[in-house]
Write a protein that holds these residues in place. Sequence first.
Motif, PDB file in Angstrom:
ATOM      1  N   PHE A  51       1.610  22.871  18.484  1.00 46.79           N
ATOM      2  CA  PHE A  51       1.905  24.185  19.054  1.00 46.79           C
ATOM      3  C   PHE A  51       3.144  24.164  19.945  1.00 46.79           C
ATOM      4  N   GLN A  52       3.613  22.952  20.316  1.00 42.97           N
ATOM      5  CA  GLN A  52       4.868  22.862  21.060  1.00 42.97           C
ATOM      6  C   GLN A  52       6.064  22.698  20.120  1.00 42.97           C
ATOM      7  N   GLY A  53       5.776  22.560  18.847  1.00 43.06           N
ATOM      8  CA  GLY A  53       6.861  22.396  17.879  1.00 43.06           C
ATOM      9  C   GLY A  53       7.428  20.990  17.832  1.00 43.06           C
ATOM     10  N   GLN A  54       6.674  19.990  18.330  1.00 40.45           N
ATOM     11  CA  GLN A  54       7.146  18.603  18.306  1.00 40.45           C
ATOM     12  C   GLN A  54       6.640  17.961  16.998  1.00 40.45           C
ATOM     13  N   MET A  55       7.430  18.195  15.914  1.00 43.30           N
ATOM     14  CA  MET A  55       6.951  17.875  14.578  1.00 43.30           C
ATOM     15  C   MET A  55       6.902  16.379  14.280  1.00 43.30           C
ATOM     16  N   MET A  56       7.806  15.581  14.858  1.00 43.66           N
ATOM     17  CA  MET A  56       7.764  14.135  14.605  1.00 43.66           C
ATOM     18  C   MET A  56       6.484  13.534  15.168  1.00 43.66           C
ATOM     19  N   LEU A  57       6.106  13.924  16.380  1.00 44.17           N
ATOM     20  CA  LEU A  57       4.862  13.434  16.963  1.00 44.17           C
ATOM     21  C   LEU A  57       3.658  13.981  16.196  1.00 44.17           C
ATOM     22  N   ALA A  58       3.792  15.251  15.685  1.00 43.24           N
ATOM     23  CA  ALA A  58       2.704  15.830  14.904  1.00 43.24           C
ATOM     24  C   ALA A  58       2.490  15.039  13.619  1.00 43.24           C
ATOM     25  N   ARG A  59       3.593  14.708  12.914  1.00 42.99           N
ATOM     26  CA  ARG A  59       3.472  13.908  11.691  1.00 42.99           C
ATOM     27  C   ARG A  59       2.885  12.526  11.987  1.00 42.99           C
ATOM     28  N   THR A  60       3.320  11.938  13.105  1.00 45.24           N
ATOM     29  CA  THR A  60       2.775  10.624  13.506  1.00 45.24           C
ATOM     30  C   THR A  60       1.270  10.707  13.734  1.00 45.24           C
ATOM     31  N   SER A  61       0.833  11.797  14.372  1.00 45.88           N
ATOM     32  CA  SER A  61      -0.607  11.981  14.629  1.00 45.88           C
ATOM     33  C   SER A  61      -1.378  12.126  13.328  1.00 45.88           C
ATOM     34  N   VAL A  62      -0.819  12.929  12.380  1.00 49.54           N
ATOM     35  CA  VAL A  62      -1.472  13.098  11.076  1.00 49.54           C
ATOM     36  C   VAL A  62      -1.557  11.761  10.343  1.00 49.54           C
ATOM     37  N   PHE A  63      -0.456  11.003  10.362  1.00 47.95           N
ATOM     38  CA  PHE A  63      -0.429   9.692   9.706  1.00 47.95           C
ATOM     39  C   PHE A  63      -1.505   8.774  10.287  1.00 47.95           C
ATOM     40  N   LEU A  64      -1.641   8.759  11.605  1.00 45.55           N
ATOM     41  CA  LEU A  64      -2.652   7.921  12.244  1.00 45.55           C
ATOM     42  C   LEU A  64      -4.058   8.374  11.871  1.00 45.55           C
ATOM     43  N   MET A  65      -4.284   9.709  11.829  1.00 45.01           N
ATOM     44  CA  MET A  65      -5.612  10.223  11.472  1.00 45.01           C
ATOM     45  C   MET A  65      -5.987   9.837  10.039  1.00 45.01           C
ATOM     46  N   VAL A  66      -5.022   9.967   9.100  1.00 48.44           N
ATOM     47  CA  VAL A  66      -5.282   9.584   7.708  1.00 48.44           C
ATOM     48  C   VAL A  66      -5.554   8.085   7.603  1.00 48.44           C
ATOM     49  N   THR A  67      -4.736   7.284   8.299  1.00 50.11           N
ATOM     50  CA  THR A  67      -4.921   5.824   8.275  1.00 50.11           C
ATOM     51  C   THR A  67      -6.287   5.436   8.810  1.00 50.11           C
ATOM     52  N   VAL A  68      -6.684   6.018   9.934  1.00 52.95           N
ATOM     53  CA  VAL A  68      -7.986   5.721  10.544  1.00 52.95           C
ATOM     54  C   VAL A  68      -9.118   6.116   9.602  1.00 52.95           C
ATOM     55  N   ALA A  69      -8.991   7.279   8.942  1.00 49.34           N
ATOM     56  CA  ALA A  69     -10.034   7.730   8.019  1.00 49.34           C
ATOM     57  C   ALA A  69     -10.182   6.769   6.834  1.00 49.34           C
ATOM     58  N   VAL A  70      -9.034   6.352   6.265  1.00 50.39           N
ATOM     59  CA  VAL A  70      -9.060   5.426   5.133  1.00 50.39           C
ATOM     60  C   VAL A  70      -9.674   4.087   5.541  1.00 50.39           C
ATOM     61  N   LEU A  71      -9.254   3.555   6.691  1.00 52.16           N
ATOM     62  CA  LEU A  71      -9.780   2.267   7.156  1.00 52.16           C
ATOM     63  C   LEU A  71     -11.258   2.369   7.505  1.00 52.16           C
ATOM     64  N   PHE A  72     -11.679   3.521   8.054  1.00 54.13           N
ATOM     65  CA  PHE A  72     -13.099   3.724   8.340  1.00 54.13           C
ATOM     66  C   PHE A  72     -13.925   3.668   7.051  1.00 54.13           C
ATOM     67  N   LYS A  73     -13.405   4.341   5.995  1.00 55.66           N
ATOM     68  CA  LYS A  73     -14.102   4.319   4.707  1.00 55.66           C
ATOM     69  C   LYS A  73     -14.148   2.897   4.143  1.00 55.66           C
ATOM     70  N   ALA A  74     -13.034   2.156   4.283  1.00 56.51           N
ATOM     71  CA  ALA A  74     -13.004   0.764   3.817  1.00 56.51           C
ATOM     72  C   ALA A  74     -14.013  -0.091   4.574  1.00 56.51           C
ATOM     73  N   LEU A  75     -14.142   0.138   5.880  1.00 60.77           N
ATOM     74  CA  LEU A  75     -15.077  -0.636   6.704  1.00 60.77           C
ATOM     75  C   LEU A  75     -16.518  -0.364   6.304  1.00 60.77           C
ATOM     76  N   THR A  76     -16.862   0.907   6.075  1.00 61.53           N
ATOM     77  CA  THR A  76     -18.256   1.250   5.753  1.00 61.53           C
ATOM     78  C   THR A  76     -18.623   0.914   4.310  1.00 61.53           C
ATOM     79  N   TYR A  77     -17.614   0.661   3.473  1.00 59.98           N
ATOM     80  CA  TYR A  77     -17.875   0.262   2.084  1.00 59.98           C
ATOM     81  C   TYR A  77     -17.936  -1.259   1.960  1.00 59.98           C
ATOM     82  N   ARG A  78     -16.934  -1.945   2.510  1.00 65.50           N
ATOM     83  CA  ARG A  78     -16.883  -3.406   2.536  1.00 65.50           C
ATOM     84  C   ARG A  78     -16.422  -3.832   3.926  1.00 65.50           C
TER      85      ARG A  78
END
Length: 599
Positions: A51-78
């Motif tokens: 909402f502040q228009g800081q798109m580089m930090l926004a993309r970084t946050s999205v990237f981290l959220m996707v990475t965490v979700a993928v790794l969480f799924k990997a952890l709970t599977y194996r």
Amino acid sequence: MHNKAGFFNISIYKILSKEQPFLDQARIRLLYYGFFLVFVACGALLVSVYFQGQMMLARTSVFLMVTVAVLFKALTYRPRWYLISHILLIVGTLVNASIVYISLQSINIITVQVVIIVIAFSYYMVGQKWGLIYSLLNTLPVLLFLIIEYRYNYVIWIKPDNIDEATKMISLFANFIILIYIHSHFYNAFIKNIKQLKKSAKEQAVLNVQLARAIEKSEKSAYAKSEFLSTMSHEIRTPLNAVIGMSNLLMMSSPRPEQKENLEILKSSANNLLAIVNDVLDFNKIEAGKLEFESIRFDLTEMMNNICGGQILIAEQKGLQFKLTIDEVLKNKSFFGDPTRLTQIIFNLINNAVKFTERGSINVMVTCLEDRHNTITVNFLVKDTGIGIDEEKLNSIFEPFTQESLATTRKYSGTGLGLAIVKRLLNMQGLKINLSSKVGVGSVFSFNMEFPVSTETVIENAGLQAENAEGVGLKFLKLLIAEDNMVNVMLMKKLLSKWEITPTIAENGERAVEFMQYGNFDIILMDLQMPVMNGFDAANEIRKMADPKKSRIPIIALTASAMADIRDRISEAGMNDYVSKPFKPDELIEKIQTYVAVA
């Protein structure tokens, strides 16, 4: 691999198991709950910067959220926590560098906190080595940025994002929560691990005490077993000594043909009983690794004839043909080896062949494979037309206390130790037993053995030495016998009278020492188990005498013991040699002559 955890699993309980080390379980929990905290923090940060228009930090946050979700799924599977931790640390290192050099182009408390989180997380999760590597990968770029900014004023073509105080507060709060969670979780894990180690140490101490008691009990049991076998050996061999000895004496007295046949059967039966006793006792020695092989001179032809003599009578009684074939090259040669163990091997093979053959024949062949003048390789083969062995049983037949089947055991009896002893005795000499067999047709056992040989010709009449004892002055021999068994004393007197030797008898070790103190003797035959003073103590006392002639007198032990260390004990007591009961007259007189000649 956890079978409970499918691809759609999100439960932590399906990726934890009691088999995992306690700290590994703690690391999995840290990742599982830590992913949730990081995901929530990145989500809050995403809302603020978007909402502040800081798109580089926004993309970084999205990237981290996707990475965490993928790794969480990997952890709970194996739950491969080690690999997932490395991936997370690499992502964190790259994100931290991108924030410093691209997104913010500055260093503030948030970037410093991120570095601290990476450092703490790396040491806890992947150990000291990798912790140090990830710490340097995160701190060195920050330090380098400070130097560049201080010296050259860092400027790139990308415009940095500017974050407001609300975003800073969200970031600081999230970072503090994550740092507190990491340290709190692992502090608790380490405390529990220390308590578990203390508990395990106490349990281990109890187990060590129990193990020590079990070892002590086992050692006492082994000692009791050894003592029992020694006692049983002595008690069984002592009457056997009399039976076989008297048979030998009667056969030396020119018996009538029918008497000689009866004596042969009596002697053969006694020898068979002795062979069974020896099998049980020698198997105990073999299993304890205490059996040693001799290297003495012997006549192979005479040995084979002696082995087959009793078995031929049994075979003839069963209506079997028995044929012994010895290669002419092997006759009248002096071989060096252990005739006692070789006899045991061949006797067991022949005895089995006779036992398990109802009709047909037994063929025993001794063949020269290679003659290299001073060494000869001999093949021993025993072939029968007996019941044969099923192909599936060919390997198990060499196991102790085993016969081809229960029906076989009931019908033919026996200890089931014969072939086990044969195989072990050969294996101890680096040799192999060969077996081919077919049910209802018969079996063939064979093995090869190499012997050193002497170029001297063997004296054909083995009893000549004993018969000519008078020629070397044995009738004037002063011989002391320490023996408490009156039957054995009578047997020894009758046997020695054949060579005109009149021995002095001591009924125990103490009397033998007294006789030595006040008399002169050329040699002593010392029984080992006697009342008042045993043979070991008596030999020690004699060796301590001041008169060197008496202290160095040859002492030959007479023993019916089967203890594995009997040879060592006899040597330690200062005795020169020993003869096992029941002894062969020729063997005894030969040893007497040898030590009297040396003395």
